[in-house]
Scaffold this active site. Structure first.
Site, short mmCIF file in Angstrom:
data_model
loop_
_atom_site.label_atom_id
_atom_site.label_comp_id
_atom_site.label_asym_id
_atom_site.label_seq_id
_atom_site.Cartn_x
_atom_site.Cartn_y
_atom_site.Cartn_z
CG HIS A 200 5.84 11.14 -25.94
ND1 HIS A 200 4.47 11.23 -25.99
CD2 HIS A 200 6.26 12.10 -25.07
CE1 HIS A 200 4.07 12.20 -25.18
NE2 HIS A 200 5.14 12.74 -24.61
CG HIS B 205 1.62 16.14 -24.65
ND1 HIS B 205 2.49 17.21 -24.66
CD2 HIS B 205 2.33 15.09 -24.14
CE1 HIS B 205 3.66 16.83 -24.17
NE2 HIS B 205 3.59 15.55 -23.83
NE ARG C 237 -4.11 -1.87 2.02
CZ ARG C 237 -4.00 -2.93 2.80
NH1 ARG C 237 -3.01 -2.99 3.68
NH2 ARG C 237 -4.89 -3.89 2.71
CD GLU D 188 -3.65 16.62 -16.16
OE1 GLU D 188 -2.76 15.82 -15.84
OE2 GLU D 188 -4.12 16.73 -17.30
CE LYS E 247 -0.68 13.64 -14.73
NZ LYS E 247 -1.07 13.98 -16.10
CE LYS F 177 5.58 16.97 -14.58
NZ LYS F 177 5.61 15.70 -15.30
NE ARG G 112 0.83 17.01 -13.32
CZ ARG G 112 1.39 16.14 -12.50
NH1 ARG G 112 1.06 16.11 -11.22
NH2 ARG G 112 2.30 15.29 -12.94
CD GLU H 98 7.55 16.07 -23.33
OE1 GLU H 98 6.85 17.04 -22.96
OE2 GLU H 98 7.05 15.00 -23.76
CG ASN I 159 -1.73 17.43 -21.12
OD1 ASN I 159 -0.83 16.65 -20.88
ND2 ASN I 159 -2.87 17.46 -20.44
CG HIS J 78 -1.12 11.92 -26.43
ND1 HIS J 78 -1.63 12.53 -25.30
CD2 HIS J 78 0.12 11.51 -26.09
CE1 HIS J 78 -0.73 12.49 -24.33
NE2 HIS J 78 0.34 11.88 -24.79
P1 NAD Z 1 12.06 4.90 -22.32
O1 NAD Z 1 12.02 4.74 -20.87
O2 NAD Z 1 11.53 3.79 -23.16
O3 NAD Z 1 13.55 5.21 -22.76
C1 NAD Z 1 13.86 5.38 -24.13
C2 NAD Z 1 14.94 4.39 -24.57
O4 NAD Z 1 16.19 4.84 -24.07
C3 NAD Z 1 14.77 2.97 -24.04
O5 NAD Z 1 15.20 2.07 -25.03
C4 NAD Z 1 15.73 2.92 -22.85
O6 NAD Z 1 16.19 1.62 -22.60
C5 NAD Z 1 16.82 3.82 -23.31
N1 NAD Z 1 17.58 4.50 -22.29
C6 NAD Z 1 17.11 5.27 -21.27
N2 NAD Z 1 18.12 5.84 -20.63
C7 NAD Z 1 19.26 5.45 -21.23
C8 NAD Z 1 20.63 5.72 -21.03
N3 NAD Z 1 21.05 6.59 -20.10
N4 NAD Z 1 21.52 5.10 -21.85
C9 NAD Z 1 21.11 4.26 -22.82
N5 NAD Z 1 19.84 3.99 -23.08
C10 NAD Z 1 18.92 4.58 -22.28
O7 NAD Z 1 11.27 6.21 -22.81
P2 NAD Z 1 11.26 7.72 -22.29
O8 NAD Z 1 11.19 8.54 -23.49
O9 NAD Z 1 12.32 7.96 -21.30
O10 NAD Z 1 9.88 7.78 -21.50
C11 NAD Z 1 8.67 7.58 -22.16
C12 NAD Z 1 7.64 7.14 -21.16
O11 NAD Z 1 7.46 8.17 -20.19
C13 NAD Z 1 6.25 6.87 -21.76
O12 NAD Z 1 5.78 5.64 -21.28
C14 NAD Z 1 5.41 8.01 -21.23
O13 NAD Z 1 4.06 7.64 -21.05
C15 NAD Z 1 6.07 8.30 -19.92
N6 NAD Z 1 5.83 9.66 -19.41
C16 NAD Z 1 5.37 9.80 -18.15
C17 NAD Z 1 5.17 11.04 -17.62
C18 NAD Z 1 4.74 11.18 -16.19
O14 NAD Z 1 4.42 12.30 -15.75
N7 NAD Z 1 4.73 10.13 -15.43
C19 NAD Z 1 5.41 12.19 -18.38
C20 NAD Z 1 5.89 12.02 -19.67
C21 NAD Z 1 6.10 10.74 -20.18
ZN ZN Z 2 5.21 14.36 -23.25
#
Ligand code: NAD
Ligand code: ZN
Length: 367
Positions: free
Chosen positions: A267, A248, A122, A237, A144, A227, A241, A186, A245, A252
């Site tokens: 993305h 986005h 929990r 949100e 999030k 942020k 917040r 971003e 987006n 999206h």
């Molecule tokens: P990801 O985590 O898939 O990383 C992108 C790629 O880079 C992957 O192949 C990973 O293995 C690689 N990688 C990461 N760090 C590395 C490093 N230092 N060296 C070598 N390789 C590395 O993708 P992302 O773009 O980091 O994140 C996208 C995700 O984030 C999505 O699922 C999205 O929904 C989420 N997201 C969440 C929020 C939130 O507020 N929680 C906000 C924006 C995005």
């Molecule tokens: Zn984004």
């Protein structure tokens, strides 16, 4: 290259974001300072190869018992099955209430591990150690967490603020160039949505940000400050917040249209196109000037980001299909279309109930 600390002011859940070179080598000391005896690390195979050994070493030096679970890289790991495996691993490692879950990776690992921490017993504290630019400036901050469902992205989750964010800018040296560029969308977003001076600074400083100069730390810190301020105002949100987006709603829809095929569109690229579209749409509605839209396009193009759906390999289906994707977006309530529009660079606002006919007309001219 001085380290930077950004504070997220959330009352009894306030926390720091520490941004600096070699921050991962302080993982052990940080976990100790948080009073953890054990740390359950969640990471992916790419990040494990590049960075897990020094994190383990740091924890060992601090006398902390650590174990790691490694998931497959990529968005597909954000599912309930993988969540179950991660939680089982953390339970087998006897991670308890006073201990820590360490999310070591990009946004996928951050969302998955953060959600695992939220539901484990929990709620166990989480230390976010973001290793992608997107994760350092966006996903690791704000609480999030979650996974995807067959009904859509991020539909299962929880708000669970981390206890600390450790952003090691050196870790970005192993990130593929395309991923770095996508994360930069971003960064630019924070300027475009609320800080013209920051955007103007980026127009001159982007070379240093990409090249790993001191501008990189400054850009990440400024993004986190932006942020953090928005999250502190509107954690759940209910209002402002939503400004995050920007780009986005269109982005999206484009990602959904290509079936989340990362070889065609990642993305951040969707967000870049979406931000350019949001400014062109704002100009078409007479909210901002066409010169503002042109300025946005110029900067995104300067760093190698796409600014039009026409740049997507294989193209997209059509205006009707994109509008349909927007209606399916979870942020749409009661069929009303919400967009983040702008009165100029740094002057975004939430526009609820945008006329679908105007959106459709705009999309037809875009494609
Ligand atoms: P990801 O985590 O898939 O990383 C992108 C790629 O880079 C992957 O192949 C990973 O293995 C690689 N990688 C990461 N760090 C590395 C490093 N230092 N060296 C070598 N390789 C590395 O993708 P992302 O773009 O980091 O994140 C996208 C995700 O984030 C999505 O699922 C999205 O929904 C989420 N997201 C969440 C929020 C939130 O507020 N929680 C906000 C924006 C995005
Ligand atoms: Zn984004």
């Amino acid at each position: 290259d001085a380290d930077e600390t950004v504070h997220v002011a959330l009352g009894d859940r306030a926390y720091d974001i520490r941004i600096g070179r070699g921050a991962l080598d302080e993982t052990g000391a940080s976990a100790r300072a948080l009073g953890a005896r054990k740390v359950g690390i969640v990471t992916d195979a790419n990040v494990a190869r590049a960075h897990l050994p020094r994190v383990m070493e740091s924890l060992k030096r601090a006398g902390i018992d650590a174990s790691a679970v490694t998931v497959a890289p990529g968005e597909a790991s954000k599912n309930l099955g993988t969540l179950g495996e991660v939680v089982d691993h953390l339970l087998a490692a006897r991670i308890e209430r006073g201990d820590l879950v360490l999310a070591l990776g990009g946004g996928v690992v951050g969302d998955l591990a953060g959600f695992a921490a939220a539901v484990l017993r929990r709620g166990v504290r989480c230390l976010q150690a973001p290793t992608s630019l997107l994760a350092q400036v966006d996903s690791s901050v704000g609480g999030k967490t979650g996974v995807n469902s067959r009904h859509g992205k991020n539909l299962i989750g929880a708000f669970h603020q981390p206890s600390l964010v450790l952003a090691d800018v050196d870790a970005l040296d192993t990130l593929p160039e395309r991923e770095f560029r996508a994360g930069y969308a971003e960064v630019a977003k924070y300027g475009l949505l609320g800080d013209e001076a920051f955007f103007a600074w980026l127009e001159g400083a982007h070379g240093g940000v990409f090249g790993g100069g001191p501008e990189r730390i400054e850009a990440i810190a400024a993004s986190c400050r932006a942020k953090a301020a928005i999250v502190a105002r509107d954690e759940l949100e209910r209002g402002d917040r939503a400004l995050l987006n920007l780009g986005h709603t269109f982005g999206h829809a484009l990602e959904a249209d290509v079936g989340y095929d990362g070889s065609r569109l990642v993305h951040g690229e969707g967000v870049a196109i979406g931000m350019a579209m949001a400014f062109r749409f704002s100009a078409a509605l007479g909210l901002c000037g066409t010169d503002d839209a042109a300025r946005v396009e110029r900067h995104l193009a300067a760093v190698g980001l796409p600014t039009s759906a026409k740049a997507i390999p294989g193209g997209v289906s059509g205006a009707d299909a994109l509008l349909e994707h927007m209606r399916q977006d979870k942020k749409v309530e009661g069929g009303a279309l919400t967009f983040i529009l702008a009165r100029g660079v740094g002057q975004a606002f939430v526009a609820r109930d945008v006329d679908p006919a105007k959106v459709l007309g705009f999309l037809e001219r875009e494609l």
